[in-house]
Design a protein around this motif. Structure first.
Motif, PDB file in Angstrom:
ATOM      1  N   GLY A  89       0.805  -1.213   0.000  1.00 23.30           N
ATOM      2  CA  GLY A  89       0.000   0.000   0.000  1.00 23.30           C
ATOM      3  C   GLY A  89       0.835   1.258   0.000  1.00 23.30           C
ATOM      4  N   PHE A  90       1.625   1.442   1.065  1.00 17.08           N
ATOM      5  CA  PHE A  90       2.362   2.688   1.241  1.00 17.08           C
ATOM      6  C   PHE A  90       3.408   2.911   0.151  1.00 17.08           C
ATOM      7  CE2 PHE A  90       5.813   5.229   3.057  1.00 17.08           C
ATOM      8  CZ  PHE A  90       5.111   6.388   3.354  1.00 17.08           C
ATOM      9  N   VAL A  91       4.295   1.937  -0.054  1.00 18.62           N
ATOM     10  CA  VAL A  91       5.387   2.121  -1.026  1.00 18.62           C
ATOM     11  C   VAL A  91       4.839   2.352  -2.432  1.00 18.62           C
ATOM     12  CG1 VAL A  91       7.390   1.025  -2.105  1.00 18.62           C
ATOM     13  CG2 VAL A  91       7.103   0.918   0.372  1.00 18.62           C
ATOM     14  N   PRO A  92       3.932   1.492  -2.933  1.00 20.30           N
ATOM     15  CA  PRO A  92       3.387   1.783  -4.271  1.00 20.30           C
ATOM     16  C   PRO A  92       2.581   3.082  -4.293  1.00 20.30           C
ATOM     17  CG  PRO A  92       2.782  -0.441  -3.584  1.00 20.30           C
ATOM     18  CD  PRO A  92       3.442   0.215  -2.427  1.00 20.30           C
ATOM     19  N   GLY A  93       1.873   3.372  -3.193  1.00 20.94           N
ATOM     20  CA  GLY A  93       1.087   4.599  -3.132  1.00 20.94           C
ATOM     21  C   GLY A  93       1.947   5.846  -3.223  1.00 20.94           C
ATOM     22  N   VAL A  94       3.064   5.862  -2.497  1.00 19.82           N
ATOM     23  CA  VAL A  94       3.972   7.013  -2.551  1.00 19.82           C
ATOM     24  C   VAL A  94       4.599   7.128  -3.936  1.00 19.82           C
ATOM     25  CG1 VAL A  94       6.168   7.915  -1.672  1.00 19.82           C
ATOM     26  CG2 VAL A  94       4.422   7.099  -0.078  1.00 19.82           C
ATOM     27  N   ALA A  95       5.026   6.000  -4.494  1.00 17.03           N
ATOM     28  CA  ALA A  95       5.630   6.033  -5.832  1.00 17.03           C
ATOM     29  C   ALA A  95       4.634   6.573  -6.860  1.00 17.03           C
ATOM     30  CB  ALA A  95       6.101   4.634  -6.230  1.00 17.03           C
ATOM     31  N   LEU A  96       3.414   6.101  -6.820  1.00 16.45           N
ATOM     32  CA  LEU A  96       2.395   6.586  -7.759  1.00 16.45           C
ATOM     33  C   LEU A  96       2.076   8.057  -7.514  1.00 16.45           C
ATOM     34  CD1 LEU A  96      -0.021   3.514  -7.854  1.00 16.45           C
ATOM     35  CD2 LEU A  96       1.413   4.360  -9.729  1.00 16.45           C
ATOM     36  N   ALA A  97       2.001   8.475  -6.252  1.00 18.06           N
ATOM     37  CA  ALA A  97       1.715   9.885  -5.934  1.00 18.06           C
ATOM     38  C   ALA A  97       2.826  10.785  -6.469  1.00 18.06           C
ATOM     39  CB  ALA A  97       1.538  10.064  -4.434  1.00 18.06           C
ATOM     40  N   MET A 101      -0.006  10.246  -9.847  1.00 18.48           N
ATOM     41  CA  MET A 101      -1.163   9.343  -9.883  1.00 18.48           C
ATOM     42  C   MET A 101      -1.520   8.924  -8.455  1.00 18.48           C
ATOM     43  SD  MET A 101       0.053   7.011 -13.109  1.00 18.48           S
ATOM     44  CE  MET A 101       1.788   6.977 -12.695  1.00 18.48           C
ATOM     45  N   PRO A 102      -2.232   9.762  -7.718  1.00  9.62           N
ATOM     46  CA  PRO A 102      -2.540   9.443  -6.315  1.00  9.62           C
ATOM     47  C   PRO A 102      -3.687   8.434  -6.181  1.00  9.62           C
ATOM     48  CG  PRO A 102      -3.464  11.565  -6.895  1.00  9.62           C
ATOM     49  CD  PRO A 102      -2.709  11.078  -8.102  1.00  9.62           C
ATOM     50  N   TRP A 103      -3.504   7.257  -6.756  1.00  6.96           N
ATOM     51  CA  TRP A 103      -4.556   6.234  -6.742  1.00  6.96           C
ATOM     52  C   TRP A 103      -4.631   5.510  -5.405  1.00  6.96           C
ATOM     53  CZ3 TRP A 103      -2.387   4.155 -11.927  1.00  6.96           C
ATOM     54  CH2 TRP A 103      -2.719   5.032 -12.952  1.00  6.96           C
ATOM     55  N   LEU A 104      -3.499   5.218  -4.819  1.00 10.18           N
ATOM     56  CA  LEU A 104      -3.477   4.501  -3.537  1.00 10.18           C
ATOM     57  C   LEU A 104      -3.265   5.435  -2.360  1.00 10.18           C
ATOM     58  CD1 LEU A 104      -1.309   1.357  -4.389  1.00 10.18           C
ATOM     59  CD2 LEU A 104      -3.781   1.478  -4.116  1.00 10.18           C
ATOM     60  N   ALA A 105      -2.569   6.520  -2.608  1.00  8.45           N
ATOM     61  CA  ALA A 105      -2.249   7.455  -1.530  1.00  8.45           C
ATOM     62  C   ALA A 105      -2.191   8.858  -2.098  1.00  8.45           C
ATOM     63  CB  ALA A 105      -0.908   7.082  -0.905  1.00  8.45           C
ATOM     64  N   GLY A 106      -2.632   9.795  -1.328  1.00  5.46           N
ATOM     65  CA  GLY A 106      -2.575  11.183  -1.747  1.00  5.46           C
ATOM     66  C   GLY A 106      -1.302  11.846  -1.276  1.00  5.46           C
ATOM     67  N   TRP A 107      -1.190  13.127  -1.573  1.00  3.05           N
ATOM     68  CA  TRP A 107      -0.002  13.882  -1.182  1.00  3.05           C
ATOM     69  C   TRP A 107       0.129  13.970   0.333  1.00  3.05           C
ATOM     70  CZ3 TRP A 107       3.665  14.334  -4.490  1.00  3.05           C
ATOM     71  CH2 TRP A 107       3.365  14.266  -5.840  1.00  3.05           C
ATOM     72  N   LEU A 108      -0.980  13.884   1.035  1.00  4.81           N
ATOM     73  CA  LEU A 108      -0.933  13.922   2.490  1.00  4.81           C
ATOM     74  C   LEU A 108      -0.135  12.734   3.046  1.00  4.81           C
ATOM     75  CD1 LEU A 108      -1.923  15.587   4.857  1.00  4.81           C
ATOM     76  CD2 LEU A 108      -3.982  14.216   4.905  1.00  4.81           C
ATOM     77  N   THR A 109      -0.185  11.612   2.324  1.00  5.77           N
ATOM     78  CA  THR A 109       0.564  10.421   2.730  1.00  5.77           C
ATOM     79  C   THR A 109       2.061  10.699   2.762  1.00  5.77           C
ATOM     80  OG1 THR A 109      -1.135   9.064   1.724  1.00  5.77           O
ATOM     81  CG2 THR A 109       0.947   7.979   2.212  1.00  5.77           C
ATOM     82  N   LEU A 110       2.517  11.594   1.887  1.00  4.91           N
ATOM     83  CA  LEU A 110       3.946  11.899   1.834  1.00  4.91           C
ATOM     84  C   LEU A 110       4.451  12.541   3.123  1.00  4.91           C
ATOM     85  CD1 LEU A 110       4.307  13.184  -1.827  1.00  4.91           C
ATOM     86  CD2 LEU A 110       4.862  10.921  -0.914  1.00  4.91           C
ATOM     87  N   LEU A 111       3.529  13.049   3.961  1.00  3.67           N
ATOM     88  CA  LEU A 111       3.942  13.611   5.242  1.00  3.67           C
ATOM     89  C   LEU A 111       4.514  12.551   6.171  1.00  3.67           C
ATOM     90  CD1 LEU A 111       1.080  16.153   5.967  1.00  3.67           C
ATOM     91  CD2 LEU A 111       3.401  16.629   5.162  1.00  3.67           C
TER      92      LEU A 111
END
Length: 174
Positions: A89-97, A101-111
């Motif tokens: 979840g997190f690693v692919p989400g950050v990579a996509l964001a 492409m914030p499909w799994l995680a948004g920019w807020l996740t980068l915090l």
């Protein structure tokens, strides 16, 4: 096949099940042989993850006589879910964001990344103040630890969990 029960977590769970205590000693320092290769590190971390399952099998959390001990033993199960969420979840989400492409995680996740840096930096700062610890500073080493090591740690742990669930033997000699 002779399986040694050499994991410290198994010993701790058995001590708790016997009504003994496991205490935290903030000044305790333990040293270990550091794996020299990525493959050796992967085997070590996988073995530790399998050992956690061995501990849970040796003493079930619900069979602990003390609810507090059972609770903390149960918390180990959450580590499995955290590793799964991190890797899938997190690693692919950050990579996509980062790729827009914030499909799994948004920019807020980068915090989470600065929070990881702050958390790890605080542990390093604390350890540097211990007279028993010899800490060498490396900004690149620190960044690699924070940004790469957890990926390696979680992936190796998932390998160990899978080995434990498929009942592959634990090789304590490597």
């Amino acid at each position: 096949m002779n399986r040694r029960r050499g994991e410290d977590i198994v010993l701790t769970y058995r001590l708790l099940a016997a009504g003994r205590r496991s205490l935290y000693e903030p000044r305790a320092v333990g040293f270990t042989d550091v794996p020299a290769t990525l493959g050796a590190l992967a085997r070590q971390r996988s073995r530790w993850a399998k050992g956690m399952f061995e501990g849970l099998a040796a003493v079930k959390p619900w069979s602990q006589p003390d609810a507090f001990a059972g609770y903390f033993e149960t918390l180990n199960l959450s580590i499995v879910w955290l590793d799964l969420a991190y890797i899938f979840g997190f690693v692919p989400g950050v990579a996509l964001a980062l790729l827009g492409m914030p499909w799994l995680a948004g920019w807020l996740t980068l915090l989470v990344l600065p929070l990881m840096l702050i958390g790890t930096a605080s542990v390093c700062r604390f350890q540097r103040r211990l007279p028993e610890m010899e800490a060498r500073g490396s900004a690149w080493g620190f960044l690699l630890f924070v940004l790469v090591f957890q990926v390696v740690q979680s992936a190796c742990s998932l390998w160990g969990y899978a080995a434990a669930l498929t009942r592959r033997g634990i090789d304590w000699k490597r």
